[in-house]
Design an enzyme around this catalytic site. Structure first.
Site, PDB file in Angstrom:
ATOM      1  N   LYS A 170      -1.544  -1.955  -9.602  1.00 48.84           N
ATOM      2  CA  LYS A 170      -1.640  -0.786  -8.721  1.00 48.84           C
ATOM      3  C   LYS A 170      -2.991  -0.119  -8.972  1.00 48.84           C
ATOM      4  O   LYS A 170      -3.233   0.438 -10.044  1.00 48.84           O
ATOM      5  CB  LYS A 170      -0.507   0.190  -9.006  1.00 48.84           C
ATOM      6  CG  LYS A 170      -0.543   1.447  -8.117  1.00 48.84           C
ATOM      7  CD  LYS A 170       0.356   2.557  -8.640  1.00 48.84           C
ATOM      8  CE  LYS A 170       1.821   2.225  -8.490  1.00 48.84           C
ATOM      9  NZ  LYS A 170       2.670   3.400  -8.865  1.00 48.84           N
ATOM     10  N   PHE A 213      -0.842   6.271  -3.132  1.00 52.51           N
ATOM     11  CA  PHE A 213      -1.608   6.122  -4.369  1.00 52.51           C
ATOM     12  C   PHE A 213      -2.797   5.189  -4.216  1.00 52.51           C
ATOM     13  O   PHE A 213      -3.761   5.245  -4.964  1.00 52.51           O
ATOM     14  CB  PHE A 213      -0.705   5.560  -5.471  1.00 52.51           C
ATOM     15  CG  PHE A 213       0.029   4.324  -5.026  1.00 52.51           C
ATOM     16  CD1 PHE A 213      -0.583   3.087  -5.045  1.00 52.51           C
ATOM     17  CD2 PHE A 213       1.333   4.413  -4.556  1.00 52.51           C
ATOM     18  CE1 PHE A 213       0.081   1.957  -4.609  1.00 52.51           C
ATOM     19  CE2 PHE A 213       2.004   3.279  -4.123  1.00 52.51           C
ATOM     20  CZ  PHE A 213       1.375   2.049  -4.149  1.00 52.51           C
ATOM     21  N   ASP A 250      12.067  10.145  -7.949  1.00 51.66           N
ATOM     22  CA  ASP A 250      11.691   9.451  -6.703  1.00 51.66           C
ATOM     23  C   ASP A 250      12.509   8.168  -6.551  1.00 51.66           C
ATOM     24  O   ASP A 250      11.965   7.101  -6.259  1.00 51.66           O
ATOM     25  CB  ASP A 250      10.201   9.138  -6.694  1.00 51.66           C
ATOM     26  CG  ASP A 250       9.661   8.926  -5.278  1.00 51.66           C
ATOM     27  OD1 ASP A 250      10.353   9.328  -4.320  1.00 51.66           O
ATOM     28  OD2 ASP A 250       8.570   8.360  -5.135  1.00 51.66           O
ATOM     29  N   GLU A 260       0.835  -1.188   0.000  1.00 55.12           N
ATOM     30  CA  GLU A 260       0.000   0.000   0.000  1.00 55.12           C
ATOM     31  C   GLU A 260       0.872   1.240   0.000  1.00 55.12           C
ATOM     32  O   GLU A 260       2.022   1.215   0.424  1.00 55.12           O
ATOM     33  CB  GLU A 260      -0.921   0.021   1.222  1.00 55.12           C
ATOM     34  CG  GLU A 260      -1.946  -1.104   1.254  1.00 55.12           C
ATOM     35  CD  GLU A 260      -2.927  -0.949   2.404  1.00 55.12           C
ATOM     36  OE1 GLU A 260      -3.508   0.147   2.511  1.00 55.12           O
ATOM     37  OE2 GLU A 260      -3.096  -1.906   3.172  1.00 55.12           O
TER      38      GLU A 260
END
Length: 718
Positions: free
Chosen positions: A437, A420, A534, A417
């Site tokens: 996802k 998003f 990221d 989790e």
């Protein structure tokens, strides 16, 4: 273990290849339980002379049964088979063992009957692991049995259950801790069928100390040509093949033979099989030669167009257990024709290939080809052309929400989790695992980042970037479908969350080099170039071969080429990994990724949290700089790393690279191309350890490192 059994086939080493299951353990018998059943207490413990394993009496682990002997000291190869414990009373007699909860153990029960009772009747009985049936034992056909079992508590019971007129007995009970990430199983414990080695070992069996997990490798006789090498064959994954095994193998006697076939017989038609193939190229191929083949189980391709790596073991296995027809499994290594795969070809497929009448097979897998195939290829396919198109990961498609529900079995299994939403396990056609996802309506990532990730992954293809299988964009339902990485993310392995032994330095180096290659591709191989924005250890996924896959491109941005050197954009990223210069100026360029990568590299070296408020300097880069100014290099390196397993000069060089990456000034940071080349030199230095070249890690101080760092930056984490 209800319904069908899940079985594990283990073979190994064919000239250039090998088949087994493997896992990582300690070479000092740490965590081993080795019981000589029936051994008198006054003779315990002892060191078994063949293997060096230390065995103890079982008297402290069971209160029932009687002691017997199956022969003298010369009857069995291993001392522990001489003694035995038999159980004339009661139906169920159990050993009670203290174990570590949540660890996969290889459990082996050994039996040396030796007609100890003078009846000359082989016993038949059942073995149970806790409440679960393990196996029905018939000592006429077996003298040991193995299972891989994850412990549910700190107490484990191994029980012998009487099922007929004969009396259960046991000679030895052995437990070996395994890495939890060496393989995954969908249906619980695995019963071992075979573990074979194509080895010239004179005793016919390889085990501890050659195999640090004390697996038993039996000689597999095969009517092919034996090959071997005296060179080192290394492993960068938790499936570490003992060198005594991986140095030997077989090749086909007939050079024109299209396949090597292995036949496996099962006891029960309902059994399902996991097969672990381990390969290593141990022959020097000529300049224009390629060894390439498809790996098939029951005509299902596990891996297509596979080429073993020179002097490096690799593991290929079916992710989902396979049922075999009529109790027989066919395992095939099928030679591929000369093809066009794995060449990074771009553009359209030229029509002239289809017009070459001499071509009967064309493999276009793993290229960056665009546009639909010309119609002439479809016409040729109808007339017998075998055409292998780009794999599913290069054929991104749009899915409906109902299809996503079906693929995930109504979102049954959660993988993780984040801000998003939730990531679920899914399966294409019931055979190809994927990760799905599903974005929640309240996701901070939002539709803009969803769209950005889809658009980026539609046009980038690299072995070290996670591949997009498809997406769903249906009203309020947004989902991304990726290739599945069964070994989780790098953060889990550094933190110990996945259990087992710590990653070796060689494995960490391989992962970080592959991650660097993925970033280098984004920066230099894409047009326009891309900044990931990221980069962090949770976004570095590890596939079934422990190959690194950089993931999560929702924040990625194009950056200019030509005269401009940056793009102005709102700051985004993760606290601790975020480039302080980018944070201050909003000016983004590829050096922001370099900074984040440097933080990842520091994590790999130290296994310390990126931000820890209780240490002298909370941020990892500032803390490392502080430790360097003190000269305290020894305490920088992850203490779980075995000093005998790495070259200090390699670690020191990696530390230099990391500190250059986190320089507060982006202009002073290296490019990812430079970082990749330098890290490959770290690999070379680490490899030199086996050649006897050592360098004192504390003796080098000439390289300038940045020890100043801005620590007040604390943007919100995603």
């Amino acid at each position: 273990m209800e319904g069908h059994r899940q079985l594990l086939l283990v073979l190994l080493s064919f000239g250039a290849f090998a088949i087994i299951h493997l896992v990582q353990a300690q070479s000092d018998q740490q965590g081993f339980i080795s019981l000589d059943c029936g051994l008198p207490a006054n003779e315990s413990p002892y060191t078994e002379p063949v293997t060096g394993l230390v065995f103890s009496s079982d008297v402290d682990f069971i209160s029932t049964g009687l002691r017997g002997e199956a022969g003298d000291d010369n009857t069995y190869t291993y001392r522990q088979y001489k003694d035995l414990r038999y159980f004339p009373d009661g139906i169920r007699n159990c050993y009670n063992l203290k174990v570590e909860q949540g660890i996969n153990y290889l459990i082996r029960a050994g039996f040396g009957y030796g007609n100890y009772d003078g009846l000359n009747v082989y016993p038949k009985f059942d073995l149970h692991v806790g409440p679960n049936m393990w196996i029905a034992v018939d000592l006429e056909f077996s003298n040991d049995d193995e299972i891989i079992y994850m412990t549910k508590s700190n107490l484990l019971q191994i029980c012998l259950v009487k099922t007929g007129s004969t009396i259960p007995m046991i000679s030895t009970l052995e437990l070996r801790p395994l890495r939890n990430d060496s393989y995954m199983t969908q249906f619980g414990p695995l019963n071992l069928i075979y573990r074979r080695a194509y080895t010239s070992n004179s005793t016919g069996v390889i085990r501890y100390p050659d195999d640090v997990f004390d697996r038993k490798w039996s000689r597999y006789d095969w009517l092919e040509t034996d090959v071997n090498t005296t060179l080192n064959v290394r492993s960068f994954s938790p499936f570490q093949v003992p060198e005594a095994v991986s140095r030997s193998g077989i090749i086909s006697k007939n050079a024109t033979k299209p396949l090597l076939r292995f036949l496996l017989s099962l006891d029960d038609d309902s059994d399902r099989v996991n097969v672990y193939f381990h390969f290593a190229e141990i022959q020097a191929l000529r300049a224009n030669d390629t060894r390439e083949f498809d790996i098939e189980l029951e005509n299902n391709v596990i891996k297509s167009a596979y080429s073993p790596t020179m002097l490096q073991s690799d593991t290929v296995y079916n992710l989902s257990p396979q049922k075999c027809s009529s109790g027989l499994c066919y395992l095939d290594l099928v030679r591929t024709p000369r093809d066009l795969s794995n060449n990074s070809f771009t553009g359209e497929v030229p029509e002239f290939l289809a017009n070459m009448k001499s071509l009967s097979n064309i493999n276009l897998n793993w290229n960056d080809l665009t546009s639909p195939l010309p119609k002439v290829f479809q016409d040729r396919e109808k007339n017998g052309l075998k055409l292998t198109r780009p794999s599913i990961f290069n054929q991104t498609k749009r899915f409906t929400y109902s299809e996503v529900v079906t693929l995930t079995d109504n979102f049954e299994r959660v993988l993780g989790e984040g801000g998003f939403g939730v990531v679920y396990h899914g399966s294409l056609s019931g055979t190809q695992p994927i990760a799905v996802k599903l974005l929640s309506p309240s996701s901070v990532q939002g539709y803009k980042e969803f769209k950005a990730e889809v658009e980026l992954l539609l046009r980038v293809h690299h072995v070290n970037l996670v591949s997009l299988v498809g997406y769903c964009d249906e009203e309020s339902h947004l989902a991304l479908l990726y290739e599945y990485a069964p070994n989780g993310d790098l953060k889990q392995h550094l933190s110990g969350e996945r259990g087992g032994s710590a990653l070796k330095w060689s494995s960490r180096l391989k992962i970080v080099v592959e991650t660097a290659q993925g970033l280098e591709y984004l920066h230099t191989g894409c047009k326009p170039p891309m900044v990931h924005r990221d980069v962090k250890t949770t976004n570095i996924l590890l596939d079934e071969h422990f190959q690194a896959k950089l993931a999560d491109f929702g924040l990625s941005r194009s950056f200019p080429i030509g005269g401009e050197t940056h793009v102005s954009t709102a700051v985004a990223g993760t606290a601790g990994y975020l480039d302080p210069e980018y944070y201050r100026t909003n000016r983004l360029n590829e050096k922001s990724d370099v900074y984040s990568f440097g933080i990842v590299l520091l994590e790999i070296i130290t296994s310390r949290p990126v931000i820890q408020q209780t240490r002298e300097k909370p941020h990892i880069a500032a803390w490392v700089g502080y430790m360097l100014t003190k000269g305290d290099i020894e305490n920088l390196v992850d203490p779980r790393l075995n000093k005998e397993d790495y070259e200090p000069a390699s670690v020191w060089k990696a530390l230099e690279i990391a500190m250059s990456c986190v320089n507060p000034s982006s202009e002073k940071r290296p490019t990812m191309s430079q970082v990749t080349n330098e890290l490959k030199q770290c690999l070379t230095l680490d490899n030199s350890k086996r050649g006897g070249i050592r360098e004192d890690m504390g003796s080098r101080s000439s390289v300038e490192m940045s020890t100043s760092f801005t620590t007040e930056i604390a943007p919100k984490a995603r």
